[in-house]
Design an enzyme around this catalytic site. Structure first.
Site, PDB file in Angstrom:
ATOM      1  NE  ARG A 104     -44.843  72.498 -32.278  1.00 42.21           N
ATOM      2  CZ  ARG A 104     -44.333  72.960 -31.151  1.00 42.21           C
ATOM      3  NH1 ARG A 104     -44.837  72.560 -29.985  1.00 42.21           N
ATOM      4  NH2 ARG A 104     -43.330  73.801 -31.145  1.00 42.21           N
ATOM      5  CB  THR A 108     -52.850  77.340 -33.363  1.00 42.83           C
ATOM      6  OG1 THR A 108     -52.468  76.270 -34.244  1.00 42.83           O
ATOM      7  CG2 THR A 108     -53.622  78.387 -34.153  1.00 42.83           C
TER       8      THR A 108
HETATM    9  C1  PRP Z   1     -42.260  68.432 -34.049  1.00 42.65           C
HETATM   10  C2  PRP Z   1     -41.993  67.079 -33.435  1.00 42.65           C
HETATM   11  C3  PRP Z   1     -43.355  66.639 -33.023  1.00 42.65           C
HETATM   12  C4  PRP Z   1     -44.009  67.939 -32.610  1.00 42.65           C
HETATM   13  C5  PRP Z   1     -44.012  68.023 -31.114  1.00 42.65           C
HETATM   14  O1  PRP Z   1     -42.737  68.300 -35.339  1.00 42.65           O
HETATM   15  O2  PRP Z   1     -41.343  66.192 -34.298  1.00 42.65           O
HETATM   16  O3  PRP Z   1     -44.086  66.005 -34.048  1.00 42.65           O
HETATM   17  O4  PRP Z   1     -43.221  68.995 -33.166  1.00 42.65           O
HETATM   18  O5  PRP Z   1     -44.718  69.128 -30.686  1.00 42.65           O
HETATM   19  P1  PRP Z   1     -46.110  69.017 -29.913  1.00 42.65           P
HETATM   20  O6  PRP Z   1     -45.926  67.986 -28.842  1.00 42.65           O
HETATM   21  O7  PRP Z   1     -46.301  70.404 -29.361  1.00 42.65           O
HETATM   22  O8  PRP Z   1     -47.167  68.659 -30.895  1.00 42.65           O
HETATM   23  P2  PRP Z   1     -43.050  69.550 -36.279  1.00 42.65           P
HETATM   24  O9  PRP Z   1     -44.467  69.956 -36.118  1.00 42.65           O
HETATM   25  O10 PRP Z   1     -42.014  70.611 -36.056  1.00 42.65           O
HETATM   26  O11 PRP Z   1     -42.941  68.930 -37.721  1.00 42.65           O
HETATM   27  P3  PRP Z   1     -41.684  68.327 -38.491  1.00 42.65           P
HETATM   28  O12 PRP Z   1     -41.325  67.020 -37.841  1.00 42.65           O
HETATM   29  O13 PRP Z   1     -42.204  68.156 -39.868  1.00 42.65           O
HETATM   30  O14 PRP Z   1     -40.559  69.331 -38.412  1.00 42.65           O
HETATM   31  N1  URA Z   2     -40.819  70.334 -31.838  1.00 37.92           N
HETATM   32  C1  URA Z   2     -39.470  70.269 -31.847  1.00 37.92           C
HETATM   33  O1  URA Z   2     -38.862  69.778 -32.814  1.00 37.92           O
HETATM   34  N2  URA Z   2     -38.822  70.729 -30.781  1.00 37.92           N
HETATM   35  C2  URA Z   2     -39.432  71.259 -29.709  1.00 37.92           C
HETATM   36  O2  URA Z   2     -38.762  71.665 -28.742  1.00 37.92           O
HETATM   37  C3  URA Z   2     -40.839  71.335 -29.731  1.00 37.92           C
HETATM   38  C4  URA Z   2     -41.513  70.840 -30.803  1.00 37.92           C
END
Ligand code: PRP
Ligand code: URA
Length: 209
Positions: A104, A108
């Site tokens: 993410r 944004t």
């Molecule tokens: C986290 C989680 C999801 C996403 C959820 O990943 O594992 O993939 O956020 O958020 P959303 O529903 O708003 O898209 P992150 O982007 O933090 O990446 P990571 O797993 O590499 O830490």
């Molecule tokens: N991604 C995470 O890992 N935790 C949250 O609460 C939202 C997005």
């Protein structure tokens, strides 16, 4: 419209309570994510089609059932989804595994794709997309969009914790995809984190913060 299954089995709820605790360390967090994913997999595979088979026991012929129909694939959304794979593969050893890297954008909150490697025959498989968190829904929606572009027609989404905003967004974007969650929490905060949630799943699994 897709069905939303909230898996309130006592074992899942108990493990989820420990998972959420800010004092739970990396080792235990990782183990719990894996255990919860295994229990969720047991429920999410409940409607897989079966076929009749006759098996010769040492005593007589037993009329049994075995899995039929499409072969399975598990697609973790990197990073955090990786924590859910091993226990699922323990239950479904012949499943193929695809990897989809999304993060993410901190400003944004939109998902950014950075990696993809899928089995060649992914389009013909029943796909389980796994990611512990369903927050805005952007990542899960992007993962499903991506798989559909690769021809996948049978997709099930598994998230450990979701929130109403994310569930609604996935349902609207992909009404054909059933959702399995262990909990649907109250809301998102101003940073698009789930409240109460468990914090950042990737950081807690990999110990990066
Ligand atoms: C986290 C989680 C999801 C996403 C959820 O990943 O594992 O993939 O956020 O958020 P959303 O529903 O708003 O898209 P992150 O982007 O933090 O990446 P990571 O797993 O590499 O830490
Ligand atoms: N991604 C995470 O890992 N935790 C949250 O609460 C939202 C997005």
């Amino acid at each position: 419209m897709a069905t939303v299954h909230v898996l309130d089995h006592p074992l899942i709820q108990h493990k989820l309570a420990i998972l959420r605790d800010k004092n739970t360390g990396v080792k235990e967090f990782r183990e719990l994510v894996s255990e919860i994913a295994g229990l969720m997999c047991y429920e999410a595979t409940r409607s897989l089609p079966l076929m009749d088979v006759d098996v010769e026991t040492p005593v007589a012929t037993a009329h049994c059932k075995m899995l039929a129909g499409k072969k399975l694939a598990i697609v973790p959304v990197l990073r955090a989804g990786l924590g859910m794979v091993d226990s699922m593969v323990d239950l479904i050893p012949s499943a193929k595994i695809g990897h989809l890297g999304l993060y993410r954008d901190p400003e944004t909150h939109m998902p950014v794709e950075y990696y993809c490697k899928l089995p060649d025959d992914i389009a013909n498989r029943q796909v389980f997309v796994v990611d512990p968190m369903l927050a805005t829904g952007g990542s899960s929606i992007a993962a499903i969009d991506f798989l559909k572009k690769h021809g996948c027609k049978n997709i099930i989404m598994m998230n450990i914790i979701g929130c109403p905003e994310g569930v609604k967004a996935v349902q609207e974007a992909h009404p054909d995809v059933d959702l399995y969650l262990a909990a649907v929490d109250e809301k998102l905060n101003e940073h698009a984190y789930i409240v109460p949630g468990l914090g950042d799943a990737g950081d807690r699994i990999f110990g990066t913060k």
